[in-house]
Design a protein around this motif. Structure first.
Motif, PDB file in Angstrom:
ATOM      1  N   PRO A  79       2.538   9.104   3.601  1.00  0.00           N
ATOM      2  CA  PRO A  79       2.465   8.011   4.584  1.00  0.00           C
ATOM      3  C   PRO A  79       1.831   8.430   5.906  1.00  0.00           C
ATOM      4  O   PRO A  79       1.130   7.619   6.533  1.00  0.00           O
ATOM      5  CB  PRO A  79       3.939   7.618   4.763  1.00  0.00           C
ATOM      6  CG  PRO A  79       4.589   7.985   3.470  1.00  0.00           C
ATOM      7  CD  PRO A  79       3.915   9.262   3.070  1.00  0.00           C
ATOM      8  N   SER A  80       2.043   9.659   6.346  1.00  0.00           N
ATOM      9  CA  SER A  80       1.421  10.093   7.602  1.00  0.00           C
ATOM     10  C   SER A  80      -0.049  10.455   7.411  1.00  0.00           C
ATOM     11  O   SER A  80      -0.842  10.349   8.346  1.00  0.00           O
ATOM     12  CB  SER A  80       2.181  11.282   8.185  1.00  0.00           C
ATOM     13  OG  SER A  80       2.144  12.401   7.314  1.00  0.00           O
ATOM     14  N   LEU A  81      -0.421  10.871   6.212  1.00  0.00           N
ATOM     15  CA  LEU A  81      -1.824  11.175   5.935  1.00  0.00           C
ATOM     16  C   LEU A  81      -2.664   9.912   5.817  1.00  0.00           C
ATOM     17  O   LEU A  81      -3.863   9.923   6.129  1.00  0.00           O
ATOM     18  CB  LEU A  81      -1.938  11.991   4.643  1.00  0.00           C
ATOM     19  CG  LEU A  81      -1.443  13.435   4.682  1.00  0.00           C
ATOM     20  CD1 LEU A  81      -1.400  14.022   3.281  1.00  0.00           C
ATOM     21  CD2 LEU A  81      -2.351  14.276   5.585  1.00  0.00           C
ATOM     22  N   PHE A  82      -2.053   8.803   5.365  1.00  0.00           N
ATOM     23  CA  PHE A  82      -2.784   7.559   5.152  1.00  0.00           C
ATOM     24  C   PHE A  82      -2.117   6.411   5.922  1.00  0.00           C
ATOM     25  O   PHE A  82      -1.629   5.449   5.323  1.00  0.00           O
ATOM     26  CB  PHE A  82      -2.849   7.233   3.655  1.00  0.00           C
ATOM     27  CG  PHE A  82      -3.629   8.226   2.845  1.00  0.00           C
ATOM     28  CD1 PHE A  82      -4.993   8.060   2.652  1.00  0.00           C
ATOM     29  CD2 PHE A  82      -3.010   9.337   2.292  1.00  0.00           C
ATOM     30  CE1 PHE A  82      -5.730   8.978   1.920  1.00  0.00           C
ATOM     31  CE2 PHE A  82      -3.732  10.264   1.551  1.00  0.00           C
ATOM     32  CZ  PHE A  82      -5.102  10.086   1.364  1.00  0.00           C
ATOM     33  N   VAL A  84      -3.054   2.792   5.130  1.00  0.00           N
ATOM     34  CA  VAL A  84      -2.511   2.191   3.912  1.00  0.00           C
ATOM     35  C   VAL A  84      -1.038   1.841   4.094  1.00  0.00           C
ATOM     36  O   VAL A  84      -0.591   0.748   3.724  1.00  0.00           O
ATOM     37  CB  VAL A  84      -2.681   3.155   2.713  1.00  0.00           C
ATOM     38  CG1 VAL A  84      -2.014   2.583   1.462  1.00  0.00           C
ATOM     39  CG2 VAL A  84      -4.165   3.416   2.450  1.00  0.00           C
ATOM     40  N   PHE A  85      -0.283   2.752   4.689  1.00  0.00           N
ATOM     41  CA  PHE A  85       1.169   2.575   4.797  1.00  0.00           C
ATOM     42  C   PHE A  85       1.585   1.768   6.029  1.00  0.00           C
ATOM     43  O   PHE A  85       2.736   1.381   6.154  1.00  0.00           O
ATOM     44  CB  PHE A  85       1.865   3.934   4.793  1.00  0.00           C
ATOM     45  CG  PHE A  85       1.848   4.617   3.455  1.00  0.00           C
ATOM     46  CD1 PHE A  85       2.916   4.474   2.575  1.00  0.00           C
ATOM     47  CD2 PHE A  85       0.766   5.381   3.051  1.00  0.00           C
ATOM     48  CE1 PHE A  85       2.907   5.092   1.338  1.00  0.00           C
ATOM     49  CE2 PHE A  85       0.742   6.009   1.816  1.00  0.00           C
ATOM     50  CZ  PHE A  85       1.813   5.863   0.951  1.00  0.00           C
ATOM     51  N   ASP A  86       0.638   1.515   6.929  1.00  0.00           N
ATOM     52  CA  ASP A  86       0.869   0.628   8.067  1.00  0.00           C
ATOM     53  C   ASP A  86       2.118   1.022   8.854  1.00  0.00           C
ATOM     54  O   ASP A  86       2.932   0.168   9.233  1.00  0.00           O
ATOM     55  CB  ASP A  86       0.981  -0.817   7.580  1.00  0.00           C
ATOM     56  CG  ASP A  86       0.843  -1.830   8.715  1.00  0.00           C
ATOM     57  OD1 ASP A  86       0.229  -1.486   9.733  1.00  0.00           O
ATOM     58  OD2 ASP A  86       1.362  -2.947   8.576  1.00  0.00           O
ATOM     59  N   GLY A  87       2.272   2.312   9.070  1.00  0.00           N
ATOM     60  CA  GLY A  87       3.397   2.787   9.857  1.00  0.00           C
ATOM     61  C   GLY A  87       4.716   2.852   9.106  1.00  0.00           C
ATOM     62  O   GLY A  87       5.734   3.260   9.676  1.00  0.00           O
ATOM     63  N   GLY A  88       4.723   2.455   7.835  1.00  0.00           N
ATOM     64  CA  GLY A  88       5.949   2.475   7.051  1.00  0.00           C
ATOM     65  C   GLY A  88       5.916   3.553   6.000  1.00  0.00           C
ATOM     66  O   GLY A  88       5.248   4.583   6.136  1.00  0.00           O
ATOM     67  N   TYR A 124       7.076   3.919   1.435  1.00  0.00           N
ATOM     68  CA  TYR A 124       6.685   3.398   0.121  1.00  0.00           C
ATOM     69  C   TYR A 124       7.103   1.953  -0.122  1.00  0.00           C
ATOM     70  O   TYR A 124       6.704   1.358  -1.125  1.00  0.00           O
ATOM     71  CB  TYR A 124       7.215   4.336  -0.969  1.00  0.00           C
ATOM     72  CG  TYR A 124       6.509   5.668  -0.935  1.00  0.00           C
ATOM     73  CD1 TYR A 124       5.273   5.821  -1.541  1.00  0.00           C
ATOM     74  CD2 TYR A 124       7.042   6.739  -0.233  1.00  0.00           C
ATOM     75  CE1 TYR A 124       4.593   7.026  -1.477  1.00  0.00           C
ATOM     76  CE2 TYR A 124       6.368   7.948  -0.153  1.00  0.00           C
ATOM     77  CZ  TYR A 124       5.139   8.093  -0.781  1.00  0.00           C
ATOM     78  OH  TYR A 124       4.452   9.275  -0.698  1.00  0.00           O
ATOM     79  N   GLU A 125       7.850   1.366   0.800  1.00  0.00           N
ATOM     80  CA  GLU A 125       8.164  -0.049   0.669  1.00  0.00           C
ATOM     81  C   GLU A 125       6.904  -0.901   0.745  1.00  0.00           C
ATOM     82  O   GLU A 125       6.906  -2.055   0.301  1.00  0.00           O
ATOM     83  CB  GLU A 125       9.172  -0.478   1.743  1.00  0.00           C
ATOM     84  CG  GLU A 125       8.649  -0.423   3.164  1.00  0.00           C
ATOM     85  CD  GLU A 125       8.836   0.924   3.821  1.00  0.00           C
ATOM     86  OE1 GLU A 125       8.578   1.038   5.037  1.00  0.00           O
ATOM     87  OE2 GLU A 125       9.239   1.883   3.116  1.00  0.00           O
ATOM     88  N   VAL A 126       5.794  -0.351   1.280  1.00  0.00           N
ATOM     89  CA  VAL A 126       4.547  -1.105   1.332  1.00  0.00           C
ATOM     90  C   VAL A 126       4.054  -1.433  -0.079  1.00  0.00           C
ATOM     91  O   VAL A 126       3.327  -2.411  -0.282  1.00  0.00           O
ATOM     92  CB  VAL A 126       3.481  -0.322   2.136  1.00  0.00           C
ATOM     93  CG1 VAL A 126       2.988   0.888   1.365  1.00  0.00           C
ATOM     94  CG2 VAL A 126       2.313  -1.218   2.513  1.00  0.00           C
ATOM     95  N   PHE A 127       4.451  -0.627  -1.069  1.00  0.00           N
ATOM     96  CA  PHE A 127       4.115  -0.892  -2.472  1.00  0.00           C
ATOM     97  C   PHE A 127       5.285  -1.516  -3.224  1.00  0.00           C
ATOM     98  O   PHE A 127       5.241  -1.616  -4.456  1.00  0.00           O
ATOM     99  CB  PHE A 127       3.690   0.397  -3.171  1.00  0.00           C
ATOM    100  CG  PHE A 127       2.411   0.988  -2.642  1.00  0.00           C
ATOM    101  CD1 PHE A 127       1.198   0.341  -2.838  1.00  0.00           C
ATOM    102  CD2 PHE A 127       2.423   2.180  -1.930  1.00  0.00           C
ATOM    103  CE1 PHE A 127       0.015   0.874  -2.346  1.00  0.00           C
ATOM    104  CE2 PHE A 127       1.249   2.719  -1.431  1.00  0.00           C
ATOM    105  CZ  PHE A 127       0.045   2.063  -1.638  1.00  0.00           C
ATOM    106  N   GLY A 128       6.317  -1.926  -2.522  1.00  0.00           N
ATOM    107  CA  GLY A 128       7.459  -2.569  -3.162  1.00  0.00           C
ATOM    108  C   GLY A 128       8.516  -1.625  -3.682  1.00  0.00           C
ATOM    109  O   GLY A 128       9.447  -2.059  -4.360  1.00  0.00           O
ATOM    110  N   PHE A 129       8.404  -0.328  -3.391  1.00  0.00           N
ATOM    111  CA  PHE A 129       9.479   0.589  -3.761  1.00  0.00           C
ATOM    112  C   PHE A 129      10.735   0.231  -2.973  1.00  0.00           C
ATOM    113  O   PHE A 129      10.659  -0.243  -1.835  1.00  0.00           O
ATOM    114  CB  PHE A 129       9.092   2.040  -3.452  1.00  0.00           C
ATOM    115  CG  PHE A 129       8.082   2.641  -4.389  1.00  0.00           C
ATOM    116  CD1 PHE A 129       8.486   3.413  -5.460  1.00  0.00           C
ATOM    117  CD2 PHE A 129       6.722   2.458  -4.182  1.00  0.00           C
ATOM    118  CE1 PHE A 129       7.560   3.990  -6.322  1.00  0.00           C
ATOM    119  CE2 PHE A 129       5.780   3.021  -5.032  1.00  0.00           C
ATOM    120  CZ  PHE A 129       6.205   3.787  -6.106  1.00  0.00           C
TER     121      PHE A 129
END
Length: 516
Positions: free
Chosen positions: A86-89, A92-96, A98-103
């Motif tokens: 999440p910190s590398l991208f 994609v993760f928009d500051g969050g 794995y919940e961004v992918f519904g985890f």
């Protein structure tokens, strides 16, 4: 009399000279060995960790279901990398996380402190903590009775949140991104406070991280051509068998017939498996063995013949035998329920069983049997994706172990009549999730929504299922995913049972279905 020593030959004299010349080198080697022993004594714990295997065991079976390993980790990512992605991208993760992918995260867990999502098990393999999917990834979802209510996690229901297509696509698209180069990853680990010793740091730089990238690039070469041909799955759905063909059996897309290249379907519920023993399982009813169905699903999650953890899989399977769904929260009109039950028992119970108060009855003449799609008329893509060629290949798995060798897979011509226990948690409906609510399922197919939002978890109080507003494909949404039923594999046609009823009868039938 003193014994006279034999004369020293020229060969012996030369050998003695060579030994003396080698003495400084021998002393140097000895010094290096001593220094090495001292270094090993200092770094022994680190080096020791880079051999062998270990796995964490959970006493509680549901915790094991949520977080335990099934042996898939060899197909996954290092835990340290999971924590820094999440910190590398950040784009994609928009500051969050794995919940961004519904985890989902278990209550009390926090991604910010390094906790991994539900459905991701861990295992130390050759000294590296790896993490990848387990059964809970696809079989834990959330429900809210109102938009303001907290989400309630339910084990055994389909994952209505998970965008597996989005997550896999993210990994494959970024396999050669500079942010996954060792310098970048190690710097992110340092910033996060993940401590690496001198030896461990070099192992990660020269072995672990290059191997991760090599694996991602290899998987991309196999899967990317297939994913490019398919509409995005969207949350709560997966192509069950096509990735299986490419990864497990070294096929490529060119070897697949066009008719089998899309097999997207909903994650199923896994409640009450004991009464399902002997039924035709999977959406197309291609196997009647619970054990083989479970093992096949584990392979789809990343397990290999060498890495599989049979006891762990069987422990989850035993727990699922009697896992009941929570009762429906709907309280429809009692008279409507009674009238609807009479209609259901006359038209539906033979195929699906029935609800009797708070108890589901697994009884029906055709319950758990395959209905030919020639008469059912639903989208054929998932049925066509399972082929005779794949069946033959599956029968080669675990061939040397009579306990686990596949024997029961078969190619069918239709879809199985499934029990409907926990029906209120299974929306959207049909095998491919192409119909948003129970109300819509009772309408003629042409009147069902053509495009709607899926991936939401607020219950629809009137229609049954989850709130699923109409949408326009291609237009951005604040939340959820717009499924277009005109796309290949997403057809909303078929299963026209109940569509000939009067509006009053459909309303009564819906009242009864809401109690399931």
């Amino acid at each position: 009399m003193r014994r006279q020593e034999p004369p020293v030959t020229a060969v012996q004299q030369e050998a003695r000279r060579r030994r003396w010349r080698r003495l400084p080198l021998s002393l140097l080697v000895l010094a290096v060995v001593v220094a090495g022993v001292l270094a090993l004594a200092i770094g022994l714990p680190t080096l020791w960790r880079y051999s062998g295997e270990s796995v964490r065991h959970y006493a509680d079976p549901e915790t094991h279901f949520l977080h335990g390993s099934i042996g898939s980790e060899v197909s996954g990512l290092p835990v340290r990398l999971w924590r820094v992605l999440p910190s590398l991208f950040p784009d994609v993760f928009d500051g969050g996380h794995y919940e961004v992918f519904g985890f989902l995260y278990a209550p009390g867990d926090e991604a910010s402190r390094g906790d991994l999502p539900i459905g991701v098990g861990t295992r130390e393999v050759r000294g590296v903590d790896l993490a990848w999917f387990n059964c809970a990834l696809c079989h834990v979802g959330t429900v809210r009775e109102t938009p303001d209510a907290p989400a309630r996690q339910i084990s055994g229901m389909p994952s209505n949140n998970l965008d597996l297509h989005g997550f896999i696509s993210f990994l494959l698209e970024n396999a050669d991104d500079p942010r996954l180069a060792p310098d970048s990853v190690l710097a992110a680990m340092d910033e996060q406070g993940q401590e690496l010793g001198w030896i461990e740091r070099r192992v990660w730089r020269h072995a672990v991280l290059p191997r991760v990238r090599e694996g991602l690039l290899g998987t991309r070469a196999m899967l990317a051509p297939l994913l490019a041909e398919q509409p995005p799955w969207g949350p709560g759905r997966v192509d069950t068998f096509n990735p299986y063909k490419l990864i497990q059996f070294d096929m490529d897309v060119a070897m697949l017939d066009e008719s089998e290249r899309i097999g997207t379907s909903d994650f199923p519920a896994v409640f009450l498996q004991r009464p399902r023993q002997g039924m035709d399982l999977h959406w197309d009813g291609n196997n009647a063995s619970l054990q083989e169905r479970n093992l096949s699903a584990a392979i789809g999650a990343g397990v290999t013949e060498e890495s599989v953890d049979h006891p762990a899989i069987e422990r989850v399977a035993d727990w699922l035998l009697d896992l009941a769904p929570p009762p429906s929260p709907y309280r429809p009109d009692a008279d409507g329920v009674a009238a609807g039950k009479r209609l259901y028992m006359r038209h539906c119970a033979d195929c699906h069983g029935y609800q009797d108060g708070d108890r589901y009855v697994f009884d029906g003449e055709r319950l758990g049997q395959v209905v030919p799609n020639e008469g059912l008329g639903v989208d054929p893509a998932r049925l066509d994706s399972y082929t005779e060629t794949l069946r033959r290949d599956q029968l080669t798995l675990f061939a040397d172990d009579e306990r686990y060798r596949f024997r029961h897979f078969r190619k069918t011509n239709g879809y199985a009549n499934l029990p409907l226990d926990g029906l209120w948690l299974r929306a959207p409906y049909l095998h491919n999730g192409a119909v948003p609510t129970l109300h819509d399922l009772l309408l003629p197919p042409e009147q069902r929504p053509q495009a709607f939002v899926r991936g939401l978890d607020v219950l629809d109080e009137e229609k049954g299922g989850f709130v699923a507003p109409d949408c326009t494909p291609g237009e951005p949404l604040e939340e959820g995913f717009c499924i277009d039923t005109s796309e290949p594999g997403n057809g909303r046609q078929g299963h026209a049972y109940g569509t000939e009823l009067t509006p009053q009868e459909r309303s009564a039938l819906l009242d009864y279905l809401l109690t399931f």
